[in-house]
Motif scaffolding. Structure first.
Motif, mmCIF file in Angstrom:
data_model
loop_
_atom_site.group_PDB
_atom_site.id
_atom_site.type_symbol
_atom_site.label_atom_id
_atom_site.label_comp_id
_atom_site.label_asym_id
_atom_site.label_seq_id
_atom_site.Cartn_x
_atom_site.Cartn_y
_atom_site.Cartn_z
ATOM 1 N N GLN A 1 0.831 -1.207 0.000
ATOM 2 C CA GLN A 1 0.000 0.000 0.000
ATOM 3 C C GLN A 1 0.866 1.259 0.000
ATOM 4 N N ASP A 2 1.990 1.223 0.745
ATOM 5 C CA ASP A 2 2.909 2.363 0.757
ATOM 6 C C ASP A 2 3.511 2.588 -0.627
ATOM 7 N N LYS A 3 3.855 1.496 -1.305
ATOM 8 C CA LYS A 3 4.439 1.602 -2.648
ATOM 9 C C LYS A 3 3.437 2.195 -3.635
ATOM 10 N N VAL A 4 2.177 1.779 -3.500
ATOM 11 C CA VAL A 4 1.127 2.328 -4.367
ATOM 12 C C VAL A 4 0.974 3.827 -4.126
ATOM 13 N N GLN A 5 0.981 4.232 -2.859
ATOM 14 C CA GLN A 5 0.826 5.646 -2.522
ATOM 15 C C GLN A 5 2.015 6.465 -3.025
ATOM 16 N N LEU A 6 3.218 5.920 -2.884
ATOM 17 C CA LEU A 6 4.410 6.624 -3.347
ATOM 18 C C LEU A 6 4.389 6.781 -4.869
ATOM 19 N N ALA A 7 3.982 5.717 -5.572
ATOM 20 C CA ALA A 7 3.869 5.784 -7.033
ATOM 21 C C ALA A 7 2.811 6.800 -7.444
ATOM 22 N N ASN A 8 1.718 6.852 -6.685
ATOM 23 C CA ASN A 8 0.646 7.795 -6.990
ATOM 24 C C ASN A 8 1.144 9.235 -6.880
ATOM 25 N N ILE A 9 1.918 9.523 -5.833
ATOM 26 C CA ILE A 9 2.466 10.875 -5.653
ATOM 27 C C ILE A 9 3.434 11.218 -6.777
ATOM 28 N N LYS A 10 4.327 10.274 -7.105
ATOM 29 C CA LYS A 10 5.319 10.522 -8.150
ATOM 30 C C LYS A 10 4.654 10.784 -9.499
ATOM 31 N N LEU A 11 3.691 9.948 -9.866
ATOM 32 C CA LEU A 11 2.991 10.128 -11.145
ATOM 33 C C LEU A 11 2.221 11.443 -11.177
ATOM 34 N N ALA A 12 1.659 11.826 -10.032
ATOM 35 C CA ALA A 12 0.931 13.093 -9.954
ATOM 36 C C ALA A 12 1.858 14.277 -10.206
ATOM 37 N N LEU A 13 3.045 14.261 -9.610
ATOM 38 C CA LEU A 13 3.998 15.360 -9.788
ATOM 39 C C LEU A 13 4.522 15.414 -11.223
ATOM 40 N N ILE A 14 4.756 14.240 -11.823
ATOM 41 C CA ILE A 14 5.183 14.205 -13.227
ATOM 42 C C ILE A 14 4.091 14.793 -14.123
ATOM 43 N N SER A 15 2.842 14.400 -13.853
ATOM 44 C CA SER A 15 1.722 14.909 -14.645
ATOM 45 C C SER A 15 1.575 16.424 -14.489
ATOM 46 N N LEU A 16 1.749 16.925 -13.267
ATOM 47 C CA LEU A 16 1.663 18.367 -13.033
ATOM 48 C C LEU A 16 2.788 19.110 -13.749
ATOM 49 N N GLN A 17 3.969 18.542 -13.743
ATOM 50 C CA GLN A 17 5.092 19.179 -14.440
ATOM 51 C C GLN A 17 4.800 19.289 -15.936
ATOM 52 N N GLN A 18 4.244 18.224 -16.510
ATOM 53 C CA GLN A 18 3.896 18.249 -17.933
ATOM 54 C C GLN A 18 2.820 19.290 -18.219
ATOM 55 N N LYS A 19 1.837 19.377 -17.327
ATOM 56 C CA LYS A 19 0.775 20.376 -17.513
ATOM 57 C C LYS A 19 1.331 21.790 -17.388
ATOM 58 N N ARG A 20 2.239 21.991 -16.415
ATOM 59 C CA ARG A 20 2.833 23.319 -16.242
ATOM 60 C C ARG A 20 3.597 23.737 -17.491
#
Length: 277
Positions: free
Chosen positions: A226-245
């Protein structure tokens, strides 16, 4: 409808309505489950909602055809007990379909209560309201003999137009970001919020402010699944935000800023930016 006798329609449809009523009574706990009941079904919320939705679609598609046949048959019968009997049977059939619709609505509400809003859940709710109103119109078509099909179609068109206007006025992504949808693993689904449009900016801000402390809390050596899933979720979210920015910078920022940020000292305006602008 003359090739269908009154007995053909009344007996078969009465049996169908009877089966539907028995099914609803026996399965009432399953159809209208609470969160506590749901844990005994050995299903995920997604499976529970989808099963109810497809059951509703199939039952409604078949039920509407049968109901319309009964309406047409009742209109060519003279006033009397036979016409009243068909209308009564049809009334029971439509009420049964509305009960199944209420079950689908309850399931979707249960899903939203567990994991908050998403685009699919909002659209699903709107569709259920549209279908409920359509069944009510069909109920009027059955009860009021003088009500012609063109009025039913006109009412359906107004209903569809109203739903279309709603989706054009309702800021769906903003509402989703404010509700903070939850991932199936139990944490906030930052990646889903990051994939939404700029209307979800309030959720984007929360991703940025919450990402660092959450990621820091997950730097222990023995991470659970569950921790790994949450960490991956945060990382993917930040990558997606960087692309949007970067996309928004290229689309709306001043030309000199874009050239400096993305191409350093290169003072030419590359064809890539020209195409994107």
């Amino acid at each position: 409808m003359k090739f269908f006798s009154f007995q053909d329609l009344s007996i078969s449809t009465t049996a169908l309505v009877g089966i539907l009523v028995v099914f609803i009574i026996i399965q009432v706990k399953y159809l209208f489950a609470s969160h506590a009941d749901f844990t005994t079904f050995n299903l995920t919320y997604s499976q529970y909602v989808r099963k109810g939705f497809f059951e509703l679609i199939i039952a409604t598609a078949i039920g509407i055809v049968i109901s319309y046949v009964l309406i047409l048959k009742s209109r060519i019968l003279p006033h009397g007990l036979k016409r009243l009997a068909l209308k009564t049977i049809n009334f029971g059939l439509i009420l049964g379909l509305l009960a199944l619709l209420a079950s689908a609505f309850k399931r979707n509400t249960l899903y939203i209560a567990a994991y908050q809003l998403t685009r699919t859940r909002i659209i699903g709710h709107a569709f259920l309201f549209w279908l409920a109103a359509a069944l009510v119109l069909f109920l009027f078509l059955n009860l009021i003999s003088k009500l012609k099909e063109k009025y039913f179609i006109f009412g359906l068109a107004i209903l569809t137009f109203s739903v279309t206007v709603f989706f054009n006025l309702y800021n769906m992504d903003q509402a989703i970001a404010a509700a903070l949808p939850t991932h199936i693993a139990g944490h906030q689904d930052f990646f889903y919020i990051a994939t939404l449009s700029e209307d979800a900016v309030i959720g984007w801000e929360k991703i940025v402010t919450d990402a660092k402390p959450l990621a820091s809390s997950l730097t222990k050596p023995d991470l659970s699944d569950q921790d790994k899933v949450q960490l991956a979720n945060i990382k993917l979210a930040l990558i997606s935000l960087q692309q949007k920015r970067d996309f928004l910078d290229k689309k709306y920022a001043q030309t000199d800023y874009v050239k400096t940020k993305f191409f350093g000292s290169d003072k030419s305006l590359p064809g890539k930016i020209l195409r994107e602008r």
